[in-house]
Design a protein around this motif. Sequence first.
Motif, mmCIF file in Angstrom:
data_model
loop_
_atom_site.group_PDB
_atom_site.id
_atom_site.type_symbol
_atom_site.label_atom_id
_atom_site.label_comp_id
_atom_site.label_asym_id
_atom_site.label_seq_id
_atom_site.Cartn_x
_atom_site.Cartn_y
_atom_site.Cartn_z
ATOM 1 N N SER A 188 30.401 36.378 38.141
ATOM 2 C CA SER A 188 30.970 35.200 38.802
ATOM 3 C C SER A 188 30.186 34.799 40.045
ATOM 4 C CB SER A 188 32.429 35.472 39.181
ATOM 5 O OG SER A 188 32.522 36.578 40.069
ATOM 6 N N GLY A 189 29.255 35.633 40.471
ATOM 7 C CA GLY A 189 28.474 35.339 41.661
ATOM 8 C C GLY A 189 28.967 36.023 42.916
ATOM 9 N N SER A 190 30.082 36.744 42.838
ATOM 10 C CA SER A 190 30.617 37.423 44.020
ATOM 11 C C SER A 190 29.740 38.610 44.403
ATOM 12 C CB SER A 190 32.056 37.900 43.752
ATOM 13 O OG SER A 190 32.897 36.807 43.471
ATOM 14 N N LEU A 191 29.548 38.781 45.690
ATOM 15 C CA LEU A 191 28.726 39.869 46.205
ATOM 16 C C LEU A 191 29.540 41.163 46.221
ATOM 17 C CD1 LEU A 191 26.026 40.717 47.561
ATOM 18 C CD2 LEU A 191 27.099 40.178 49.751
ATOM 19 N N VAL A 192 28.998 42.216 45.634
ATOM 20 C CA VAL A 192 29.685 43.502 45.571
ATOM 21 C C VAL A 192 29.504 44.223 46.898
ATOM 22 C CG1 VAL A 192 29.835 45.718 44.400
ATOM 23 C CG2 VAL A 192 29.362 43.644 43.085
ATOM 24 N N VAL A 193 30.619 44.552 47.537
ATOM 25 C CA VAL A 193 30.601 45.225 48.837
ATOM 26 C C VAL A 193 30.806 46.718 48.603
ATOM 27 C CG1 VAL A 193 31.662 45.384 51.112
ATOM 28 C CG2 VAL A 193 31.525 43.168 49.958
ATOM 29 N N GLN A 243 50.041 37.727 42.193
ATOM 30 C CA GLN A 243 48.730 37.570 42.805
ATOM 31 C C GLN A 243 48.512 38.672 43.837
ATOM 32 O OE1 GLN A 243 48.057 33.680 44.438
ATOM 33 N NE2 GLN A 243 47.491 32.799 42.456
ATOM 34 N N LEU A 244 47.359 39.319 43.745
ATOM 35 C CA LEU A 244 46.974 40.359 44.682
ATOM 36 C C LEU A 244 45.767 39.867 45.474
ATOM 37 C CD1 LEU A 244 47.252 43.499 42.369
ATOM 38 C CD2 LEU A 244 48.942 42.653 43.992
ATOM 39 N N HIS A 245 45.878 39.897 46.790
ATOM 40 C CA HIS A 245 44.817 39.426 47.678
ATOM 41 C C HIS A 245 44.272 40.614 48.474
ATOM 42 C CE1 HIS A 245 45.743 34.943 47.516
ATOM 43 N NE2 HIS A 245 46.706 35.507 46.795
ATOM 44 N N ARG A 246 42.972 40.817 48.391
ATOM 45 C CA ARG A 246 42.314 41.832 49.219
ATOM 46 C C ARG A 246 41.947 41.195 50.551
ATOM 47 N NH1 ARG A 246 40.122 43.306 43.944
ATOM 48 N NH2 ARG A 246 40.682 45.481 43.462
ATOM 49 N N LYS A 247 42.725 41.494 51.560
ATOM 50 C CA LYS A 247 42.506 40.857 52.862
ATOM 51 C C LYS A 247 41.269 41.381 53.568
ATOM 52 C CE LYS A 247 46.588 41.870 54.477
ATOM 53 N NZ LYS A 247 47.741 41.919 55.420
ATOM 54 N N ASN A 248 40.774 42.531 53.170
ATOM 55 C CA ASN A 248 39.584 43.078 53.816
ATOM 56 C C ASN A 248 38.294 42.424 53.329
ATOM 57 O OD1 ASN A 248 40.234 44.487 51.306
ATOM 58 N ND2 ASN A 248 38.430 45.726 51.748
ATOM 59 N N LEU A 249 38.382 41.609 52.276
ATOM 60 C CA LEU A 249 37.205 40.931 51.742
ATOM 61 C C LEU A 249 37.210 39.465 52.149
ATOM 62 C CD1 LEU A 249 37.027 42.371 48.104
ATOM 63 C CD2 LEU A 249 35.793 43.159 50.130
ATOM 64 N N ARG A 250 36.025 38.900 52.241
ATOM 65 C CA ARG A 250 35.882 37.482 52.508
ATOM 66 C C ARG A 250 35.673 36.720 51.197
ATOM 67 N NH1 ARG A 250 31.180 37.871 56.939
ATOM 68 N NH2 ARG A 250 30.447 39.313 55.322
ATOM 69 N N GLU A 251 35.684 35.422 51.289
ATOM 70 C CA GLU A 251 35.491 34.595 50.112
ATOM 71 C C GLU A 251 34.094 34.844 49.540
ATOM 72 O OE1 GLU A 251 37.033 32.180 47.276
ATOM 73 O OE2 GLU A 251 38.051 32.769 49.133
ATOM 74 N N GLY A 252 34.044 35.045 48.231
ATOM 75 C CA GLY A 252 32.769 35.309 47.576
ATOM 76 C C GLY A 252 32.361 36.762 47.570
ATOM 77 N N GLU A 253 33.283 37.667 47.926
ATOM 78 C CA GLU A 253 32.992 39.097 47.909
ATOM 79 C C GLU A 253 33.875 39.798 46.893
ATOM 80 O OE1 GLU A 253 31.527 39.879 52.530
ATOM 81 O OE2 GLU A 253 33.530 40.528 51.880
ATOM 82 N N ALA A 254 33.397 40.943 46.411
ATOM 83 C CA ALA A 254 34.139 41.759 45.456
ATOM 84 C C ALA A 254 34.050 43.214 45.888
ATOM 85 C CB ALA A 254 33.591 41.582 44.044
#
Length: 657
Positions: free
Chosen positions: A65-70, A471-482
């Motif tokens: 999807s283009g998300s950057l893996v952290v 819906q589960l939101h990872r608040k520690n990540l920014r938009e475009g991150e995984a």
Amino acid sequence: MSGGFRDTFTKEDSNEGLLGYDDAAFYYFAGSLMLTIAVPWTYNFIKGTIFPSTQQNDVPKKLKSGSLVVTCKASTMMNKMDKPSSQRFGLCWKIQLGVLILMWVLLGGIYVLVGSAQKEINRFDPFEILEVSTSASAGDIKKAYRKLSLVYHPDKNPDDPLAASRFIQITKAYAALTDESAKRNYEKYGNPDGPQTTKVGIGLPRFLLEKNNQLLILCAFFFMLIFAVPMTFICYYQRTKNYAPNGVMIETLQFLGYYINESTRMKNCPELVAASAESRAMLARPTDNNAMKPIAQEVVEHKTRQFTNHPIIMKNSFLIWGHMQRLHHLMTPELREDLDALLKDSVKITQAMIEIACMREWFFTAQAMIEFRRNLIQALDIKGPQLLQVPYYTEDILKQFGKGKNACSTLVDFMSRDAESRKGLVEMEPQQVADIEAFCAHVSDMEIFTKVLVEDENEIVVGDIATVIIQLHRKNLREGEAAGPVHAPLFPGVKYEEWWVFLVEGNPGTRILASERLRDTERVIEAKLRFQVSRPGKYRMEVHALCDSYSGLDKKVEINFTAFSQDEVKREIFIHKEDEDLDLQPTLFQQLMGDFGQDEESEEEEEQESESKKPAKSGKKDGAAKDGGKELITEEGAKGDGDGGDSSESSSESDSD
């Protein structure tokens, strides 16, 4: 004469292709094939040797999807991922080096052979075949023909197919120089037989076509066809038939299905994994008894052993308990290898255990299986402190700093605090503090949102299929991150975070209504759990989101809604314009019938039109007849006025009569 003309010219005609046969085509084919393998392999080998990869397992930098893996930046995790320099030049590296050297040596030999071979395809040259010059006289040509025909005649060389083919070529060459018709064909087409077609064959080595090797080649062919290939498939089938589609052995699934029940809890799980078919297939060493004694003395078993007559089950059960209680320092390198193999298999086995509990709708059992799975990943004992997941935190540190004003016991509470308010960091080195900060930034800070609805409806009515959107939101990540691999330094290999969401009946029931496994590592993930509304009234349900990789991150949300009966809510059936248009479209059968159906419709329309015209014409005729009848009646009435007496008399007479 045995065979005569047919044996000389027809039977051996198939061997004509052996004339002048060389291995140049085979050398080109083999060299090209080896180059396509050797060049990229050598490039990757040199690149991997000079610039070794820093990770044992390839973790992608980006998702599809283009998300950057952290990934986790803690040194405890980086040390696990770093490949030791001693393994760079191990046995695998040496084998690759040897194979590559051999391949390049063979390529060099092929290059030499190809360079010395004939570089172009020879055309038909009768002078060269007869070994005479182009200015030779007819007598010299005839003399050379007789000399060569005596040498290569098939009767003198019965077992040499090349000699027979050579004799045919000599005969054709002599005919091309002496026979007028053959000479014209040669001058026009380059061959005494006239126009020829080009024959292309595969690059086979010469020895495959020699008569002396035919028996050996046939034996090798039948060995490969009848024995090697079938045995390969049989062995592969015998191995794969023992495994289910999820990668777990079928025997293990049957065993787990029998022993897992509604009262199975986490304390039962280590022995269940140790008793699996994968575990029992592991080999036992004679030195295991002495090596296991220190572990057996230190391990605390939370349940009485059930399988006491199987040494391999007892050994692996002790290894699992020792891993959960972090007794790795008591394990020999061999036992540590056995533990790593067991933990790798435990990923699939625990997955099967969770699925069995979900299939039977046992929420507490499924929850216990997930807790056991994450305890294996994080090396935590039953009801062990959650803060042991934090790097450098040990039980001694927790005992020392686990009480007081800023004490905390949960992982979520620890991550939510500032570095200054976290106990136990004062005496740590800066690198250790940085690793703890990297760990807290990497662990998912999850937020959950839920909504209950019936698609395309405003109310929930009995009989509807309701949908719970989670819906589960990872608040520690920014938009475009995984999220990258979880922080698990004591677990072998790479493990990605997974979440299980359950829709459970409210108290007093705990039956699973729906469940789903979420493997997406994106910042926002969504699940839809569907269930059927069975009764009217108020509903109270619970949504549980359980993490399989970290302890202490589970979420629970209570949902409430009211379902109406069908009599309370009257729904209007709304038909969309698109659906109405679909009803007007011809069916597949009508489309297949095509013009035939149109012809029938046109004939029916013509018949209907003709029938509609007929009543119109008859109506006009009847109207005209009625009008004429009225005129006649009026005329007769006018005439009958003068004869009225007669008519009345006649009527009276008839009455009297």
